[in-house]
Design an enzyme around this catalytic site. Structure first.
Site, short mmCIF file in Angstrom:
data_model
loop_
_atom_site.label_atom_id
_atom_site.label_comp_id
_atom_site.label_asym_id
_atom_site.label_seq_id
_atom_site.Cartn_x
_atom_site.Cartn_y
_atom_site.Cartn_z
N GLN A 131 0.84 -1.20 0.00
CA GLN A 131 0.00 0.00 0.00
C GLN A 131 0.87 1.25 0.00
O GLN A 131 0.58 2.23 -0.68
CB GLN A 131 -0.91 -0.01 1.23
CG GLN A 131 -1.83 1.18 1.32
CD GLN A 131 -2.92 1.17 0.25
OE1 GLN A 131 -3.63 0.19 0.12
NE2 GLN A 131 -3.05 2.25 -0.49
N CYS A 263 -6.23 4.40 2.34
CA CYS A 263 -5.94 3.13 1.64
C CYS A 263 -7.23 2.43 1.21
O CYS A 263 -7.19 1.61 0.31
CB CYS A 263 -5.07 2.23 2.50
SG CYS A 263 -5.87 1.67 4.03
N1 NVA Z 1 -5.63 -1.25 8.77
C1 NVA Z 1 -6.56 -1.89 7.86
C2 NVA Z 1 -6.11 -1.75 6.45
C3 NVA Z 1 -7.05 -2.32 5.43
C4 NVA Z 1 -6.52 -2.24 4.03
C5 NVA Z 1 -6.71 -3.35 8.27
O1 NVA Z 1 -5.69 -3.97 8.60
O2 NVA Z 1 -7.82 -3.85 8.26
N1 CP Z 2 -6.23 -1.06 0.79
C1 CP Z 2 -6.38 -2.40 0.71
O1 CP Z 2 -5.46 -3.17 0.95
O2 CP Z 2 -7.62 -2.79 0.32
P1 CP Z 2 -8.20 -4.28 0.33
O3 CP Z 2 -8.35 -4.69 1.77
O4 CP Z 2 -9.51 -4.18 -0.38
O5 CP Z 2 -7.22 -5.18 -0.37
#
Ligand code: NVA
Ligand code: CP
Length: 307
Positions: A131, A263
């Site tokens: 990311q 993200c």
């Molecule tokens: N911090 C979030 C990012 C998702 C792309 C997670 O780990 O769920």
């Molecule tokens: N930002 C990101 O990693 O999105 P997903 O969880 O949809 O892959």
């Protein structure tokens, strides 16, 4: 020698710049490189849900001439039935690279220790380095540079916070992570990012005051308050993060031409207001697209070193 990409600082600052440059080249010329022609197969394993990572790796692998093999924990023997090490020993004989979204960073380390093909972290509890490659590419495109910019991340001291600290410091940025007291990023990561920033001319700091931290920011970033695996803490977290929403009042304190990153997936009204997320300073759809270009560059770069 085979290289792996498990955390943002598994590459050097100059290697990071090299991968970002290649990402821009591949964005302009998407089918110029075919490292997986044959076609070779690349395994992409999900222990957690995903939209962007799943799509961007699948599309990226096929753009590079390969075949994506998308696996999930439920449908394979990995985990309760078979160790990560034995899974790595099976996969490395048949696939060109292993891309894995999982919980503990230690699992990725075990996979890499037992694999002669590159292993890529597609998000762990601790880091989300793919990311960050996409985020840096997006900032570079919109701002024309990275070094010297002030990036302020507001929210949970989670995988995204850790990756902003490391990757931002590597790019020579001034990174400020703003969290409530009980959600600070990892001390080890802050110390490591600080050491990297000392070399690159960047800086890192941690704050608990969003309004103070965003003054002069070139980039604002945030992420969900409730990461995957933390769902049972949602009610408490919503209380604890009160006052940490990126809304237009907060955005107005940043540089007038500041851009906003997320993200995704985003929760409008929690970590970011709908007005900001859907507003003219947000560059989130470019950021989501750049996952594709950045990861293609990473896979090409790792393939060149895996011989
Ligand atoms: N911090 C979030 C990012 C998702 C792309 C997670 O780990 O769920
Ligand atoms: N930002 C990101 O990693 O999105 P997903 O969880 O949809 O892959």
């Amino acid at each position: 020698m085979t290289r792996h990409f498990l955390r943002d600082d598994d590459i050097s600052p100059s290697e990071q710049a090299e991968i970002l440059k290649l990402a821009l080249e591949l964005k302009a010329n998407p089918y110029a490189q075919k490292p997986f022609a044959g076609p070779k197969t690349v395994a992409v394993i999900f222990d957690k849900t995903s939209t962007r990572t799943r799509v961007s790796f699948a599309v990226g692998i096929s753009d590079l001439g390969g075949v994506p093999l998308i696996m999930d924990a439920q449908g394979s023997q990995m985990g309760a039935k078979e160790s990560v090490a034995d899974t790595a020993r099976v996969l490395e004989r048949q696939v060109a690279q292993i891309i894995w979204r999982t919980y503990a960073q230690a699992g990725l380390q075990e996979m890499a220790a037992n694999s002669k093909v590159p292993v890529i972290n597609a998000l762990s509890d601790e880091f989300h380095p793919c990311q960050l490659l996409a985020d840096l590419l997006t900032i570079q495109e919109h701002k024309g540079k990275l070094a010297g910019l002030k990036l302020v991340y507001i929210g949970d001291g989670n995988n995204m916070a850790n990756s902003y600290l490391l990757a931002g410091a590597m790019a020579g940025m001034h990174v400020v992570v703003v969290t409530p007291e009980q959600y600070l990023p990892s001390d080890e990561v802050v110390a490591r990012a600080d050491a990297i920033a000392f070399e690159t001319g960047g800086s890192v700091s941690v704050s608990k005051n969003p309004a103070e931290a965003v003054v002069g920011a070139d980039v604002l970033a945030t992420d969900t308050w409730v990461s995957m695996g933390k769902e049972s803490e949602k009610a408490q977290r919503v209380k604890d993060f009160a006052g940490f929403t990126i809304d237009s009042t907060l955005l107005a304190l940043a540089s007038p031409d500041a851009i906003v990153l997320h993200c995704l997936p985003a929760y409008r009204g929690y970590e970011i207001s709908a007005e900001v997320l859907d507003g003219s300073q947000a560059v989130i759809w470019d950021e989501a697209e750049n996952r594709l270009h950045a990861q293609k560059a990473l896979m090409v770069w790792l393939d060149q070193r895996a011989k």
